[in-house]
Write an enzyme that holds these catalytic residues in place. Structure first.
Site, mmCIF file in Angstrom:
data_model
loop_
_atom_site.group_PDB
_atom_site.id
_atom_site.type_symbol
_atom_site.label_atom_id
_atom_site.label_comp_id
_atom_site.label_asym_id
_atom_site.label_seq_id
_atom_site.Cartn_x
_atom_site.Cartn_y
_atom_site.Cartn_z
ATOM 1 N N HIS A 57 46.859 -25.800 99.499
ATOM 2 C CA HIS A 57 46.295 -26.466 98.318
ATOM 3 C C HIS A 57 47.301 -26.627 97.177
ATOM 4 C CE1 HIS A 57 46.330 -22.273 97.439
ATOM 5 N NE2 HIS A 57 46.018 -22.501 96.178
ATOM 6 N N ASP B 55 40.215 -15.159 99.121
ATOM 7 C CA ASP B 55 41.377 -15.199 98.247
ATOM 8 C C ASP B 55 41.238 -14.049 97.262
ATOM 9 O OD1 ASP B 55 43.683 -16.416 96.909
ATOM 10 O OD2 ASP B 55 42.979 -18.267 97.847
ATOM 11 N N ASP C 289 26.687 -33.419 93.232
ATOM 12 C CA ASP C 289 27.299 -33.303 91.901
ATOM 13 C C ASP C 289 28.797 -33.599 91.925
ATOM 14 O OD1 ASP C 289 28.295 -31.073 93.116
ATOM 15 O OD2 ASP C 289 27.613 -29.637 91.599
ATOM 16 N N ASP D 132 30.888 -27.346 97.856
ATOM 17 C CA ASP D 132 30.152 -26.098 97.636
ATOM 18 C C ASP D 132 29.938 -25.340 98.943
ATOM 19 O OD1 ASP D 132 27.940 -27.523 98.822
ATOM 20 O OD2 ASP D 132 27.725 -28.527 96.882
ATOM 21 N N ASP E 235 46.807 -13.690 96.439
ATOM 22 C CA ASP E 235 47.458 -14.637 95.541
ATOM 23 C C ASP E 235 48.653 -13.994 94.817
ATOM 24 O OD1 ASP E 235 47.020 -17.336 94.296
ATOM 25 O OD2 ASP E 235 46.991 -16.138 92.465
ATOM 26 N N ASN F 148 25.097 -31.291 97.309
ATOM 27 C CA ASN F 148 24.012 -31.628 96.372
ATOM 28 C C ASN F 148 24.330 -32.787 95.424
ATOM 29 O OD1 ASN F 148 25.878 -30.368 94.843
ATOM 30 N ND2 ASN F 148 24.481 -28.958 93.815
ATOM 31 N N ASP G 15 30.470 -31.598 99.622
ATOM 32 C CA ASP G 15 29.478 -31.449 98.556
ATOM 33 C C ASP G 15 28.082 -31.631 99.139
ATOM 34 O OD1 ASP G 15 28.010 -31.485 96.226
ATOM 35 O OD2 ASP G 15 28.519 -33.568 95.737
ATOM 36 N N GLU H 238 50.685 -13.909 99.554
ATOM 37 C CA GLU H 238 51.454 -15.049 99.047
ATOM 38 C C GLU H 238 52.604 -14.452 98.245
ATOM 39 O OE1 GLU H 238 51.082 -19.070 96.337
ATOM 40 O OE2 GLU H 238 50.252 -17.187 95.644
#
Ligand code: GLC
Ligand code: CA
Length: 553
Positions: A331, A101, A28, A32, A202, A26, A24, A258
């Protein structure tokens, strides 16, 4: 095989980034693109060739970006298209390729196509999706969605149901419609023209459905298991050949499908050497071993013999015919060291290296999932509130409310199998939130970041990180790792995974002890100077707990 076709994507090592959890920039709490840019040096140091970027497109995030509402825009939390272009450019300058992806089995229900489609039966976009009449107030058939409940959602506007194989916010596209296919190919060309280097596709094995839409067998749980009617369907190869002609063949890119439910025979078609469809597929037989009545929700551990059987089968049967992709985590899977290795502190590092060696010496393109190169583990969350993943939360509700699984058992299964095990933030250093964010992370950091983090591993020459780095270097220096043929040595042995790679006159032997015990091993006859890589400094004729070694014979 010495005369096998050479290809850059066969020789590459791929690193998967799940942007939301990577870095990250920034504060939040959400990873990103600028965070990725900051970490390109780290990836260069590791030595990988290709990044597979999980979706960064505009999305309402019902499924963390796998529900896309605009294929040509970047999700605001992740940055802008300018950030994307900068990332691609910087990566290319460093010699790193990026594959995207491609999620085209479904879109988000907020995609403009679906917003139109649901308006009226006459809408020009109606046929972009799969609409059916109900059966006496019930869905058109008994198919279950992967994320729980029926695969059909009733839509009051037109009094019909639409198909969603996953979440109800992920309506399935109707690939029977040539306009849909053309629109997808256009979008793919748009990204290729931008300069991206390929696609990870995917659930691409699901784009062709049996048009009879029959009821499916109920195996456990409440709904029919539609796999035989949705996976590897009647026209899937026709569609992929068309995609290949229209898009893929026009660019120097790599593609990996996949392909849930893929068999060897199907894989030879998807990823055949003739190159008419894709370069390679992800098969899931080894990650489904041990699945039971409630699918992945179990605490069964995989036996080494079963694991070798599956890996060996894919190695030998695709030999010279199609190309394998090699992975132990991504993931959607728990952390590989927690699942196939041993994440107790005394064995974590050694067993993570053992798994890495075992995988990277096999034939195929290896994939490293972010943090795997550090030996990151499952977080073992104690409470349901710690989870963020739709699949995990829905499965908990559905199975406990139906009285099929107790709450305690379900929490235990989540600790072992939830997708969130892979989605805790990348552990960069020993600072606040493991250096992932200055703010509050969207999902908790694994508390073991003080012991396991990139900064410390980069300093330690004996770390898991440096072991991966060495494996990647060896691959670049030894063609046998890429092109050599595979041979299992002792398939029946319950403790040791032993195989060889053979390339012309050359042969490398790989021995991996999958147990926490010392196991005598006559095959371990490495001579002085013959060792390529090992995770202990030992040369006795026994394998120490989780010992792994690769040597010339
Ligand atoms: C794939 C993705 C997974 C996603 C699903 C639906 O399996 O890897 O994360 O939830 O497809 O798009
Ligand atoms: Ca951010």
């Amino acid at each position: 095989m010495e005369n096998e076709k050479r290809a850059w994507w066969k020789e590459a090592v791929v690193y998967q980034i799940y942007p939301k959890s990577f870095m990250d920039s920034n504060g939040d709490g959400i990873g990103d693109i600028r965070g990725i840019i900051d970490k390109l040096d780290y990836l260069k140091e590791l030595g990988i060739d290709v990044i597979w970027l999980s979706p960064v497109y505009q999305s309402p995030n019902a499924d963390n970006g796998y529900d896309i509402s605009d294929y040509r825009a970047i999700q605001r939390e992740f940055g802008s298209m300018d950030d994307f272009d900068e990332m691609l450019d910087k990566a290319h300058k460093m010699g790193i390729r990026i594959i995207m992806d491609l999620v085209v089995n479904h879109t988000s229900d907020e995609h403009a196509w679906f917003v139109e489609s649901r308006k009226t039966k006459e809408n020009p976009y109606r046929d972009y999706y799969i609409w059916k009449e109900g059966r006496e107030g019930c869905p058109p058939n008994n198919w279950g969605a992967v994320f729980g409940g029926s695969a059909w959602e009733y839509d009051r506007e037109t009094d019909m149901y639409y198909l969603h194989s996953f979440h109800k916010k992920q309506p399935d596209l109707n690939w029977e419609n040539q306009e849909v296919r053309n629109a997808v190919y256009d979008m793919m060309r748009w990204w290729c023209d931008k300069g991206i280097d390929g696609f990870r596709m995917d659930v691409i094995s699901m784009i062709s459905k049996d048009q009879g839409f029959p009821d499916a067998p109920v195996r456990g749980g409440l709904y029919g298991d539609s796999g035989e009617f949705t996976m590897n369907g009647p026209r899937v190869h026709e569609f992929l050949k068309e995609m290949n002609r229209e898009v893929l063949s026009k660019y120097d890119i790599m593609t990996v499908g996949e392909t849930a439910g893929v068999t060897i025979e199907e894989a030879k078609r998807y990823a055949g050497e003739s190159g008419e469809e894709l370069n390679m597929v992800f098969q899931f037989e080894h990650t489904s071993l041990g699945d039971g009545r409630y699918g992945k929700w179990t605490d069964a551990r995989v036996s080494l013999c079963d694991f070798k059987d599956v890996m060996g089968k894919w190695q030998t049967e695709l030999e010279g015919k199609a190309w394998n992709s090699l992975f132990l985590g991504n993931h959607d899977q728990p952390r590989s060291v927690s699942r196939f290795g041993d994440d107790r502190p005394e064995f974590r590092k050694t067993s993570a290296k053992m798994l890495a060696l075992c995988l990277h010496f096999m034939k195929g393109t290896p994939y490293i999932y972010q943090g795997e190169e550090l030996g990151m583990t499952n977080p073992y969350f104690d409470r349901l509130e710690d989870y963020r993943d739709v699949e995990s939360i829905h499965a908990y509700q559905e199975l406990t409310e139906a009285g099929l699984v107790s709450k305690e058992d379900m929490l235990r299964f989540l600790k072992l199998r939830s997708r969130d095990n892979a989605r805790t933030p990348m552990q960069w250093n020993g600072g606040d939130n493991a250096g992932f964010t200055q703010g509050k992370p969207w999902i908790d950091v694994n508390p073991n970041y003080l012991q396991i983090n990139a900064e410390q591993e980069r300093r330690d020459p004996d770390s898991v990180f440096h072991f991966y780095q060495k494996l990647i270097r060896l691959r670049k220096a030894n063609e046998i790792m890429v092109y050599g043929a595979y041979r299992d040595l002792i398939p029946q042995d319950e403790n040791i995974f032993a195989y060889e790679r053979i390339y012309g006159e050359k042969c490398v032997r790989v021995l991996c002890n999958f147990t926490d015990r010392t196991i005598p091993c006559e095959l371990k006859n490495c001579k002085e100077g013959s060792i390529l890589i090992q995770n202990y400094g030992d040369t006795e004729r026994a394998l120490l707990p989780y010992e792994a070694v690769a040597f010339w014979i």
